[in-house]
Structures are given as C-alpha cells and as structure tokens.
Design a protein around this motif. Structure first.
Motif, PDB file in Angstrom:
ATOM      1  N   ALA A  18       0.829  -1.207   0.000  1.00 37.94           N
ATOM      2  CA  ALA A  18       0.000   0.000   0.000  1.00 37.94           C
ATOM      3  C   ALA A  18       0.864   1.259   0.000  1.00 37.94           C
ATOM      4  O   ALA A  18       0.577   2.228  -0.729  1.00 37.94           O
ATOM      5  N   ASP A  19       1.923   1.261   0.804  1.00 37.03           N
ATOM      6  CA  ASP A  19       2.807   2.426   0.835  1.00 37.03           C
ATOM      7  C   ASP A  19       3.492   2.623  -0.510  1.00 37.03           C
ATOM      8  O   ASP A  19       3.648   3.751  -0.985  1.00 37.03           O
ATOM      9  N   GLY A  20       3.922   1.513  -1.122  1.00 39.74           N
ATOM     10  CA  GLY A  20       4.561   1.623  -2.426  1.00 39.74           C
ATOM     11  C   GLY A  20       3.613   2.140  -3.484  1.00 39.74           C
ATOM     12  O   GLY A  20       3.963   3.037  -4.272  1.00 39.74           O
ATOM     13  N   LEU A  21       2.395   1.611  -3.524  1.00 39.25           N
ATOM     14  CA  LEU A  21       1.418   2.070  -4.506  1.00 39.25           C
ATOM     15  C   LEU A  21       1.055   3.540  -4.287  1.00 39.25           C
ATOM     16  O   LEU A  21       0.802   4.281  -5.250  1.00 39.25           O
ATOM     17  N   SER A  22       1.039   3.973  -3.026  1.00 35.53           N
ATOM     18  CA  SER A  22       0.681   5.368  -2.742  1.00 35.53           C
ATOM     19  C   SER A  22       1.741   6.350  -3.253  1.00 35.53           C
ATOM     20  O   SER A  22       1.451   7.533  -3.429  1.00 35.53           O
ATOM     21  N   ARG A  23       2.962   5.868  -3.480  1.00 30.22           N
ATOM     22  CA  ARG A  23       4.034   6.735  -3.964  1.00 30.22           C
ATOM     23  C   ARG A  23       4.000   6.908  -5.480  1.00 30.22           C
ATOM     24  O   ARG A  23       4.742   7.730  -6.034  1.00 30.22           O
ATOM     25  N   GLU A  49      13.116  -1.263   0.069  1.00 29.27           N
ATOM     26  CA  GLU A  49      13.544  -0.276   1.061  1.00 29.27           C
ATOM     27  C   GLU A  49      12.531  -0.060   2.180  1.00 29.27           C
ATOM     28  O   GLU A  49      12.797   0.689   3.121  1.00 29.27           O
ATOM     29  N   HIS A  50      11.372  -0.695   2.122  1.00 24.52           N
ATOM     30  CA  HIS A  50      10.300  -0.399   3.075  1.00 24.52           C
ATOM     31  C   HIS A  50      10.729  -0.737   4.504  1.00 24.52           C
ATOM     32  O   HIS A  50      11.431  -1.724   4.746  1.00 24.52           O
ATOM     33  N   PRO A  51      10.308   0.073   5.481  1.00 23.41           N
ATOM     34  CA  PRO A  51      10.660  -0.182   6.890  1.00 23.41           C
ATOM     35  C   PRO A  51      10.210  -1.536   7.420  1.00 23.41           C
ATOM     36  O   PRO A  51      10.752  -2.016   8.425  1.00 23.41           O
ATOM     37  N   SER A  52       9.258  -2.174   6.758  1.00 28.83           N
ATOM     38  CA  SER A  52       8.820  -3.504   7.196  1.00 28.83           C
ATOM     39  C   SER A  52       9.922  -4.538   7.057  1.00 28.83           C
ATOM     40  O   SER A  52       9.822  -5.629   7.635  1.00 28.83           O
ATOM     41  N   ASP A  94      10.996   3.375  -8.262  1.00 28.84           N
ATOM     42  CA  ASP A  94      10.052   2.392  -8.788  1.00 28.84           C
ATOM     43  C   ASP A  94       9.552   1.519  -7.639  1.00 28.84           C
ATOM     44  O   ASP A  94      10.127   1.492  -6.544  1.00 28.84           O
ATOM     45  N   LEU A  95       8.468   0.782  -7.904  1.00 31.59           N
ATOM     46  CA  LEU A  95       7.810   0.011  -6.852  1.00 31.59           C
ATOM     47  C   LEU A  95       8.702  -1.105  -6.311  1.00 31.59           C
ATOM     48  O   LEU A  95       8.679  -1.387  -5.102  1.00 31.59           O
ATOM     49  N   THR A  96       9.484  -1.733  -7.161  1.00 31.84           N
ATOM     50  CA  THR A  96      10.377  -2.793  -6.680  1.00 31.84           C
ATOM     51  C   THR A  96      11.360  -2.244  -5.648  1.00 31.84           C
ATOM     52  O   THR A  96      11.550  -2.819  -4.569  1.00 31.84           O
ATOM     53  N   SER A  97      11.974  -1.116  -5.959  1.00 31.56           N
ATOM     54  CA  SER A  97      12.933  -0.509  -5.028  1.00 31.56           C
ATOM     55  C   SER A  97      12.251  -0.090  -3.744  1.00 31.56           C
ATOM     56  O   SER A  97      12.813  -0.244  -2.642  1.00 31.56           O
ATOM     57  N   TRP A  98      11.033   0.436  -3.840  1.00 27.09           N
ATOM     58  CA  TRP A  98      10.323   0.882  -2.635  1.00 27.09           C
ATOM     59  C   TRP A  98       9.951  -0.298  -1.743  1.00 27.09           C
ATOM     60  O   TRP A  98       9.967  -0.180  -0.516  1.00 27.09           O
ATOM     61  N   LEU A  99       9.613  -1.442  -2.342  1.00 30.11           N
ATOM     62  CA  LEU A  99       9.336  -2.629  -1.538  1.00 30.11           C
ATOM     63  C   LEU A  99      10.600  -3.101  -0.816  1.00 30.11           C
ATOM     64  O   LEU A  99      10.562  -3.472   0.355  1.00 30.11           O
TER      65      LEU A  99
END
Length: 445
Positions: free
Chosen positions: A118-123, A224-227, A217-222
C-alpha cells in the motif's frame, strides 16, 4: 434443510466427478452463467471440482461471500494443510500453492506485507501512470491502426498492462518478457510447474538488480520499506502484482470492449460519440468480472456457512461472478453502484484497483476514440473463451475498422517509473525474432 442434509446433497451432482460440477473445460468456459444458475439449487455454497480430482466448495451467494471475505480467522488463506493432501503433479497446485504473498497470508504477516504494498502504490504519481498508459496505448495502436483489422486481445490488451506495470516496477524488457511468459503458463495450467519456475527466477533477477541499483520504482520501494521484507517476500509480492497486471487487467479491458461493441444498451452512445466507458466497466465488474472465481480459503475445521457444512482443509472458493449475479444482489440498482465483489472485500480487498481502473479506462477510451467505426469481425457466438476456473477471458477479440494513421507522440524523459518504457519499442522493433514468445503474442501468432 439441515446442515447434514445439505451436505448429503453435495453427492447429487455429476457422478463422473464425484457428484461435483467441474469448473474447467470448454463447456464451462462457454457457458459459466448457466452453470452458476444450475448450482443455485444447492443454496449459498455448491460442490465443484477445480481440476480432475480437486474438490472444492464454491460460494455463490452474495451475502455468504461477504461473510467469508470479512472473516479471515474462520477462513484463512494458508494452503499448506491442503497442499499435503494433493499429489505433487496436481495441475492447479502451482496456481493455488502457499506463497508468502499478501493475498495468501493472514494476521500480522498479512498486515506487514499489505503495508509495504500500500505504501509503495501510494508513492506512484497518478499523472505518471496516466502518461505511461497513453504513451504505450499510442505506440501499440500505431502498430495496427493502418491495417483495418486486429485481434485486440493479442496485440493490445495483453501487452498494454505489462508495459505499464513493468515501468511501475522498473523492470527491464528482457526480464519482463520472461515474467509474463511464466505467469501466463501458470494461470492457464500450461506446463504450470515449469512456467512457475521461469517467472519466479525472472522476478528474482529483477529484485537482485534493484537491490544493487535502486530507482524510483515500486520494486525498489518494496525493498527499502521499513517492514524489512526479505528478498523472497519481495519476489512473491511482485509475482502477485504481475499476475494481476497481465491477467486481470487484460480481461477487464477485453470484456468491457466486448460489451461496448456487442450490447445494444451501449451502441447508441458509441455511435453518438459519447463513450460510456465507466458504465461498461461497472457492468463487467458486476456481471462478467475478469476474475470469476478466486479468493480461496482453507478452513482448519468443519464450519457451517449459511446452512452448508464445509469440510476442513478443503478449498472454499469465492464465486465473484456467481455472487454478483445472485438474485439477492441483482435486486440492487447498479447505476453508479460499486458494491460488486470484483475487487474483493474485507482485509484482502485489492489494493491496486485505482491503477487498474486508470489503465482500463484509458485503454478503452483511446482505442474507441481513435477507431470510431470499430466493430466485431465475428459474431459474438463465434468468440471462444479460455478454459480455467479462475478467469473469465476470451481467446481473442477480432475487430475491423477503417484504417487510420496515428502520429507518434513526443518521447518524454525517462525519470521515475519511465525507466522500462523501452519495452513497447522493443516489441515493435522485434521483427522476425520468433524466439520471443511475448512478441509472438503481440503479433497474434
């Protein structure tokens, strides 16, 4: 009728299939609505077979489907207990097996994975998505607009979502082609195990690439996500997203185009230049959703659902198409009503429906606008539907039109999710490279 009596009724179906109705083969693909209507004699849930020797319960009541979708405790997504009961060569195992993906997990694991997605898609900037769709639409249409005929599935709807989502994911063309080839084989149960490995290996290459060289991009954001998703978890989320992009999205586009081109309710609006695309999309999502049967759960103990006793560790499948056309649901007014179940409900509701709607709306509007005299090249009775219990998908959508010339659009910069935008050009320039399966699809071969 008591639960036990209703459970005994499960044995009154087709004797050749253990008293169950098969949800596979050309007969079901051609006439699913008749099958769903016949199954209503069982009540809220009907006994079905997903593949030879794979029994399941199909939820065909709108209210019962909502109850299941909103209760992940009683109806968990983890398939591992069921997997132990089926042979390793089960044809639907690669499609249904447990993965650490957001749609196949529950509780804290699901919450953690869904937050990352959800956080990635919101970006993702909606304007960037729109620009990507429009650019790729025009590129694809230039490939067939002067021919006067085309298979809109093979040369348009099949390719467009993959182009856009590859840009969203920052995926290079050569990796994206292998991901889509493998995913399509998994969905259609064609060499499913081998294609599953092909897709997973290609996604793993993408994740390794982005871990070494991250981008916007979404792959990089996933990653790097704090989770703190592991590489395997990132791979599984991308596997899911690509499946949604290539399979669900193309079916939504094609089914809506078929409706607009064949249903008298829309013909007048089309000829008058007023394209009721949103109305068509809602009608498809209600009556012919691109995912007809899915959201599978596996109760860990026998459980009663609306008077039907469901056995433990047996798949419970949500019949989105059947539930949406449940007489109880059809009594609701559909004008502007988005209460259908096509995107799911509850904690597993699709998180990417905004992007999906954008892609479908633009794809349909622009092709109808560019080709105003577009019409089916065959009668609707001559169209063939693809087999499989999960999808509602045409084999092809042949159309004809007066040839037109579509001039090239200015090429934008390659920032953010535009980094993979060269895939459309790669497809157009592929020429005789017949070893490329995606190019063969694109050319309708």
């Amino acid at each position: 009728m008591s639960s036990e009596t209703r459970r005994d009724a499960f044995a009154t179906g087709c004797p050749a299939h253990g008293g169950r109705t098969p949800l596979y083969g050309p007969e079901f693909a051609a006439r699913p609505r008749q099958v769903y209507d016949a199954l209503r004699r069982y009540g809220a849930v009907a006994p079905v077979e997903l593949a030879p020797g794979v029994p399941a319960s199909l939820v065909i009541s709108y209210n019962a489907a909502l109850d299941v979708l909103r209760d992940p405790v009683t109806f968990p997504k983890d398939a591992r207990r069921w997997q132990r009961s089926v042979p390793s060569d089960c044809p639907v195992l690669p499609f249904m097996m447990y993965r650490p993906a957001v749609n196949l997990t529950d509780g804290a694991a699901h919450t953690r994975l869904r937050a990352a997605i959800a956080d990635g898609l919101s970006r993702i900037d909606p304007n960037t998505v729109r620009e990507s769709v429009e650019r790729n639409v025009d590129t694809l249409m230039r490939g067939f607009s002067e021919k006067g005929s085309v298979d809109l599935r093979a040369e348009y709807a099949l390719v467009l979502p993959m182009l856009v989502f590859n840009e969203i994911l920052g995926c290079p063309p050569e990796i994206g082609e292998r991901i889509v080839t493998g995913m399509r084989g998994v969905v259609e149960n064609v060499d499913a195990a081998d294609n599953n490995q092909l897709a997973v290996k290609a996604v793993a290459e993408l994740v390794a690439l982005k871990r070494a060289r991250p981008g916007q991009d979404l792959t990089s954001w996933l990653i790097e996500h704090p989770s703190g998703l592991t590489d395997q978890e990132v791979i599984e989320q991308i596997f899911l997203l690509v499946g949604l992009a290539t399979e669900t999205e193309q079916n939504l586009i094609v089914n809506a185009l078929l409706l607009l081109l064949s249903d008298d309710r829309f013909a007048g609006d089309l000829s008058g230049g007023n394209l009721p695309v949103e109305d068509a999309l809602e009608e498809v999502l209600w009556a012919d959703p691109p995912v007809a049967n899915w959201a599978i759960s596996y109760p860990t103990q026998d459980v009663a659902l609306h008077g039907v006793l469901l056995p433990a560790d047996q798949p419970v499948v949500i019949g989105f198409a059947a539930a949406n056309t449940d007489p109880a649901a059809m009594s609701m007014s559909r004008a502007g009503n988005r209460a259908h179940l096509a995107w799911g409900a509850g904690p597993h509701k699709c998180p990417a429906q905004s992007q999906a709607r954008t892609i479908a709306s633009i794809a349909i509007e622009r092709v109808l606008d560019a080709l105003p005299d577009l019409e089916l090249a065959v009668p609707t009775s001559g169209l063939e539907w693809r087999p499989g219990f999960a999808q509602r998908a045409l084999v092809s959508l042949p159309v004809r039109f007066a040839p037109v010339h579509i001039p090239p659009r200015p090429t934008p910069g390659t920032q953010g999710m535009g980094r993979a935008g060269g895939l459309a050009a790669a497809l157009l320039d592929a020429g005789p490279r017949r070893s490329n399966p995606l190019t063969r699809w694109w050319r309708g071969e």
